[in-house]
Enzyme design. Structure first.
Site, short mmCIF file in Angstrom:
data_model
loop_
_atom_site.label_atom_id
_atom_site.label_comp_id
_atom_site.label_asym_id
_atom_site.label_seq_id
_atom_site.Cartn_x
_atom_site.Cartn_y
_atom_site.Cartn_z
N SER A 74 72.48 -67.30 -69.87
CA SER A 74 72.38 -66.91 -68.46
C SER A 74 73.78 -66.58 -67.97
O SER A 74 74.78 -67.05 -68.55
CB SER A 74 71.82 -68.07 -67.63
OG SER A 74 71.92 -67.81 -66.24
N TYR A 99 71.95 -77.00 -64.84
CA TYR A 99 71.47 -75.76 -65.47
C TYR A 99 72.64 -74.98 -66.05
O TYR A 99 72.60 -74.51 -67.20
CB TYR A 99 70.70 -74.93 -64.45
CG TYR A 99 70.14 -73.64 -65.00
CD1 TYR A 99 69.01 -73.64 -65.81
CD2 TYR A 99 70.75 -72.42 -64.71
CE1 TYR A 99 68.49 -72.45 -66.31
CE2 TYR A 99 70.24 -71.23 -65.21
CZ TYR A 99 69.12 -71.25 -66.01
OH TYR A 99 68.60 -70.07 -66.51
N LYS A 153 73.49 -73.91 -70.02
CA LYS A 153 73.67 -72.52 -70.46
C LYS A 153 75.09 -72.27 -70.97
O LYS A 153 75.29 -71.46 -71.88
CB LYS A 153 73.31 -71.56 -69.33
CG LYS A 153 71.82 -71.60 -68.97
CD LYS A 153 70.92 -71.27 -70.15
CE LYS A 153 69.46 -71.11 -69.73
NZ LYS A 153 68.59 -70.70 -70.85
#
Length: 258
Positions: free
Chosen positions: A143, A156, A160
């Site tokens: 991402s 998150y 990533k």
């Protein structure tokens, strides 16, 4: 029709919907047979039907990517029932939205386990086969949050960032074994995840749709969202290039530059 992947077999985790579905369909159009892995029965069946309509063989497999035995079984099924394995796409991912001060250990573990550990387990399971045949393509879905932090998404982003670093390190380990390892870094794609973010970040009196439109215009220099099909095109590029490895490439309309 040009079919650069004709005769090849791809495994796509998180393949039932969103980016995983876009990648799976792109690889199928390019000639690959596909094993779709996910936990979403109805969406899994629908995407499998779409792959089949392209004239490809397809298997579906319910897989929790945090479980070694299930990942190992997935890879074994692809090899035994589809006749091999050429491309692994680790796309399964989850998100939750919390400031660090309110982030539970359980939420941290869940996001890290699916996004980072799941990628590791998929790669580990596929590597013996790739090493034996001296060829393989690993494509991890990271991402832009794996290159730049975002508030309320620290866990998150951490997961990533881990995928980006893992991708580069593994690529260097296997660079002389005929195996390439690369990552796709999607920007703003209209998926279930971004619907959640649009809802979380909407202004007072704003609908989810209005929030989504505002974020596209505010965050993306091109002023338009990216699509699952965009990610599929990059996956196809990685699947067909022998001398591109260790890269984490943004598809984000100019949002980030590194």
């Amino acid at each position: 029709m040009d079919e650069p992947l004709k005769g090849q077999v791809a495994v796509v985790t998180g393949g039932a919907r969103g980016i995983g579905r876009g990648i799976a369909l792109t690889l199928a159009r390019a000639g690959a047979d596909v094993l779709l892995a996910d936990l979403l029965d109805e969406a899994l069946a629908q995407t499998a039907k779409e792959v089949q309509e392209l004239g490809r063989r397809v298997l579906t497999c319910k897989v929790d990517v945090t479980q070694t035995a299930q990942i190992d079984g997935m890879i074994a099924r692809a090899i035994s029932e589809l006749g091999g394995l050429d491309i692994l796409v680790n796309c399964a991912g989850v998100i939750s939205i919390h400031p660090v001060a309110e982030l539970s250990e359980r939420d941290w573990d869940f996001v890290m386990d699916v996004n980072a550990k799941g990628t590791f387990l998929g790669c580990k399971a596929a590597l013996p086969h790739f090493l034996m045949q001296k060829r393989g393509r690993i494509i991890n879905v990271a991402s832009i949050a794996g290159k730049e932090g975002f508030p309320n998404l620290a866990h998150y982003s951490a997961s990533k960032f881990a995928v980006v670093g893992f991708t580069n390190a593994l690529a260097k380990e296997v660079a002389r074994e005929g195996i390439t390892v690369n990552a796709i870094c999607p920007g703003i794609v209209r998926t279930y995840m971004w619907d959640r973010l649009s809802d979380e970040w909407k202004n007072e009196g704003e609908s989810v749709e209005q929030s989504w439109q505002r974020h596209q215009l505010a965050l993306i220099p091109q002023g338009r969202a990216q699509t699952p099909e965009d990610m599929g095109r990059l996956a196809l590029f990685f699947a067909t290039m022998d001398n591109v490895t260790g890269q984490s490439v943004n598809v984000d309309g100019g949002f980030t530059f590194h």
